[in-house]
Design a protein around this motif. Structure first.
Motif, short mmCIF file in Angstrom:
data_model
loop_
_atom_site.label_atom_id
_atom_site.label_comp_id
_atom_site.label_asym_id
_atom_site.label_seq_id
_atom_site.Cartn_x
_atom_site.Cartn_y
_atom_site.Cartn_z
N ASP A 1 2.28 4.97 0.68
CA ASP A 1 2.25 5.87 1.83
C ASP A 1 2.39 7.31 1.33
O ASP A 1 2.38 7.57 0.14
CB ASP A 1 3.33 5.52 2.86
N GLU A 2 2.53 8.24 2.26
CA GLU A 2 2.57 9.66 1.88
C GLU A 2 3.80 10.02 1.05
O GLU A 2 3.81 11.01 0.34
CB GLU A 2 2.48 10.57 3.11
N ALA A 3 4.86 9.20 1.09
CA ALA A 3 6.06 9.50 0.33
C ALA A 3 5.98 8.98 -1.10
O ALA A 3 6.80 9.33 -1.93
CB ALA A 3 7.29 8.90 1.03
N THR A 4 4.99 8.15 -1.39
CA THR A 4 4.85 7.57 -2.72
C THR A 4 4.26 8.61 -3.67
O THR A 4 3.23 9.21 -3.35
CB THR A 4 3.94 6.33 -2.67
N SER B 1 2.22 10.30 -6.67
CA SER B 1 0.98 9.98 -7.38
C SER B 1 1.01 10.53 -8.80
O SER B 1 0.19 10.16 -9.62
CB SER B 1 -0.23 10.55 -6.63
N GLN C 1 0.84 -1.20 0.00
CA GLN C 1 0.00 0.00 0.00
C GLN C 1 0.88 1.25 0.00
O GLN C 1 1.84 1.34 0.76
CB GLN C 1 -0.92 -0.01 1.23
N TYR D 1 10.91 13.62 -6.58
CA TYR D 1 10.77 12.21 -6.25
C TYR D 1 12.14 11.52 -6.17
O TYR D 1 12.42 10.80 -5.22
CB TYR D 1 9.88 11.50 -7.28
#
Length: 137
Positions: free
Chosen positions: A34-37, A39, A32, A50
């Motif tokens: 997280d906030e660091a992934t 989008s 799943q 990134y």
């Protein structure tokens, strides 16, 4: 024009599916987000941000892992980490089609990372001599 985007999406999906299949051979599967992934990486600024964050996360993991080892084992771990990260870079670059020519930028980034400590003027030899007085018994 629309068909061109659909073809790019299809190729992206096929290549990513292959990456997931190859990664699964190493026991790796997606988790799943997280906030660091990210989008969205549609802009150069987003891709740059990134990649900087990913570099920092990898460096943080490497430093923390080595820091948790006994004195005398830490730099051996760092040497191993360098090899593991280089292997990972090669593995990821190898997932792209030959025409993508990503190996050259990967090698350039490897060489840039190798040069950075020397450019900053901090070598292991200089560091040892700067703090040698604190290690005398």
């Amino acid at each position: 024009m629309c068909g061109e985007f659909e073809e790019e999406d299809y190729i992206d999906d096929q290549l990513f599916g292959r990456l997931l299949q190859m990664a699964s051979k190493y026991g790796v599967s997606p988790v799943q987000a997280d906030e660091a992934t990210p989008s969205d990486l549609s802009t150069q600024e987003a891709r740059s941000s990134y990649m900087s964050g990913l570099f920092q996360a990898g460096l943080t993991r490497a430093v923390n892992d080595a820091n948790n080892l006994a004195m005398g084992e830490r730099m051996d771990a760092v040497a191993g980490q360098a090899i593991a990260f280089a292997r990972l870079a090669g593995f990821l670059a190898g997932q792209l089609p030959p025409g993508a020519d990503v190996l050259r930028p990967v090698i350039d980034a490897l060489m840039e990372g190798h040069r950075e400590p020397a450019e900053w003027g901090v070598s292991a030899h200089d560091h040892h001599h700067q703090h040698d007085h604190a290690h005398q018994h």
